[in-house]
Enzyme design. Structure first.
Site, short mmCIF file in Angstrom:
data_model
loop_
_atom_site.label_atom_id
_atom_site.label_comp_id
_atom_site.label_asym_id
_atom_site.label_seq_id
_atom_site.Cartn_x
_atom_site.Cartn_y
_atom_site.Cartn_z
CB CYS A 131 -0.95 0.00 1.20
SG CYS A 131 -2.43 -1.00 0.95
CG PHE A 132 2.55 1.87 -2.75
CD1 PHE A 132 3.46 0.87 -3.02
CD2 PHE A 132 1.36 1.89 -3.44
CE1 PHE A 132 3.19 -0.09 -3.99
CE2 PHE A 132 1.07 0.94 -4.40
CZ PHE A 132 1.99 -0.06 -4.68
CB CYS A 133 3.92 4.52 3.40
SG CYS A 133 5.33 3.45 3.74
CG ASN A 134 -1.69 7.13 0.78
OD1 ASN A 134 -2.68 7.14 1.51
ND2 ASN A 134 -1.44 8.09 -0.10
#
Length: 531
Positions: A131-134
């Site tokens: 989730c790419f830190c999002n």
């Protein structure tokens, strides 16, 4: 910073970098959108974020492209048909693209599977996944509601950074690619070629289609005779195999005496694995039945002799042991000298643990079913754990499967392997009319040992990891075995090779034959294969 700034200006400044990277991104989106499963025309890729709204139409007639008019507004470029890239470059999304892969049947390919297969590609590719830190944007893009997120965490056990990429047939994250000033068109070509060769179906029903049909066609009868050619046990999990000419098996559990009864564990209680500690492949344990001892050998170290009858530990301590995600009970075994021997040999603090079934801890359950993910087998058919085995008491491979793999490896110019790379208990020879069948054991349902009136049931296939790339004689990494297997043995999130077996005998029958509770299995004995 000055050298970096000078470098940027030397290639035309940020405007030129933006033009270059967005050119690559636009071509990547066009080619990703063009990937289709030819058997049914379904899209193989779903895009997320701003690029999913950028629509390009291309006419491939005579290799030329036809582009519509620019409908890009002053604010954004959503829902456009691109006319002149040069005049629109500043309005296009940034050169970062998030996507997922979809199989021919509409199911998702997990991002973890994509990442692992990319690392095995002939020109390895590294993706950012998850989730790419999002998490908020991820939830919105994947169209997951709040209940999905809660379920993924509470029931599925999914947390940031783990490998659980599919829950309830929905992805928990995505794959992301980014282009920078040093990216080139050849990078883009390599990416698309990898995705196309690995995930796009060109046959009747997807990757591997037809093999099962040809296998079934080749089997003229419902059973076949085979020979048990090699027999192995593993006294200490992930250490060198002990080949035996004959060995006792428990009829009820189908487990071999002392097989995977010991494991080396770290301070957290996790069993050490060969894939992480390759030097375990140089530890040679053997069982002396007459003296009831476990003898351990290692080059440059004195032989270690461990009493099997009792632990020399003053206060033997039981604890939970974690084995490849499974939890079971174990008792620390041996004196401080035993721990020191293994710790010194491997260069990591560890202890020898012996399996203790009375301390077994099962997984939490929800709705009456054990929770699993794409890389685990459901053990509901095999609740009688007997040691530190991963999935079942017996792992079987056929010599024919090894031979077929070596054909693939030879064609790739890679090092050949033998059965020991796959850590089986049984290696069997089976005559086949159709020599092109890759893994005949896939279609076996039961193995009958007629000398012992014993039937073993196939409960699933063995999913392989990088452990098969470790030379069992030297402990060295770097083999190409998993990469070769990925080309023809991939089944969704698994790369399968070999099958698991468990006892199918009833307790009533076994209890009526107390004198035959154990049977002596021997190399060379005949087996009956049932389909």
């Amino acid at each position: 910073l000055q050298p970096c700034i000078d470098e940027i200006y030397s290639i035309g400044g940020m405007e030129q970098i933006s033009y270059h990277t967005k050119s690559l991104a636009l071509e990547a989106v066009r080619r990703l959108e063009s990937l289709r499963h030819t058997n049914n025309g379904r899209r193989a890729v779903i895009l997320y974020g701003p690029w999913s709204s950028v629509v390009s139409t291309f006419n491939s007639d005579n290799g030329r492209s036809d582009r519509g008019t620019n409908t890009c507004s002053d604010d954004n470029c959503s829902g456009v048909v691109i006319d002149s890239f040069e005049t629109m470059v500043d309005k296009l999304p940034g050169p970062t693209i998030a996507f997922n892969i979809i199989r021919h049947d509409g199911s998702y390919v997990g991002y973890n599977e994509v990442s692992k297969l990319a690392s095995l590609y002939k020109h390895p590719i590294q993706f950012r996944t998850g989730c790419f830190c999002n998490p908020g944007a991820c939830q919105e893009a994947l169209e997951l509601d709040d209940d999905d997120i809660k379920h993924n965490f509470l029931q599925g056990g999914h947390v940031c950074g783990d490998e659980i990429d599919i829950i309830n047939e929905k992805p928990t994250g995505a794959v992301r690619i980014s282009f920078g000033k040093d990216s080139i068109w050849e990078d883009l070509d390599s990416l698309i070629t990898f995705l196309e060769k690995t995930f796009v179906s060109y046959d009747c029903c997807g990757n591997g289609c037809g093999e099962e049909e040809s296998t079934n066609t080749a089997l003229a009868s419902s059973q076949k005779e085979a020979t048990l050619s090699e027999l192995y046990i593993y006294p200490i999990k992930s250490c060198v195999a002990m080949r035996v000419s004959k060995w006792k098996m428990n009829r009820k559990t189908a487990s071999f005496q002392y097989d995977r009864e010991f494991a080396l564990v770290d301070s957290s209680g996790s069993a050490l694995r060969l894939s992480t500690y390759p030097k375990m492949g140089l530890i040679r344990p053997s069982i002396d039945l007459d003296k009831e001892t476990l003898v351990v050998k290692g080059d440059g170290f004195p032989d270690l002799v461990i009493d099997l009858g009792r632990s020399s530990c003053i206060n033997p301590m039981s604890r939970e042991i974690k084995v490849c995600g499974n939890r079971c009970g174990g008792t620390l075994w041996g004196s401080h000298a035993v721990s020191k021997w293994f710790s010194s040999f491997l260069g990591v603090q560890c202890w020898l643990a012996r399996y203790d079934g009375s301390a077994y801890v099962s997984f939490p359950e929800a709705n009456g079913e054990r929770q699993i993910h794409s890389y685990s087998l459901n053990r509901s058919k095999n609740t009688s754990r007997t040691g530190f085995e991963n999935e079942a008491p017996i792992l079987l491979i056929s010599q024919h499967s090894v031979n077929m793999l070596n054909t693939v490896l030879a064609n790739q110019g890679s090092k050949l392997v033998n059965s020991k790379y796959f850590r089986p208990n049984f290696v069997v020879d089976v005559p086949l009319r159709n020599k092109s069948i890759s893994n005949p054991e896939d279609s076996w349902s039961n193995i009958v040992l007629p000398r012992h009136d014993l039937t073993l049931s196939m409960i699933g296939q063995c999913a392989r990891c990088s452990m098969v790339d470790i030379d069992p004689t030297s402990g060295s990494k770097g083999g190409k075995t998993l990469r070769a297997l990925a080309e023809y043995r991939r089944d969704k999130g698994r790369i399968n090779f070999g099958i698991f077996l468990s006892s199918s005998g009833s307790e009533e029958k076994i209890s009526s034959n107390n004198d035959q509770r154990e049977v002596l299995i021997e190399e060379g004995e005949k087996l009956i294969i049932r389909y």
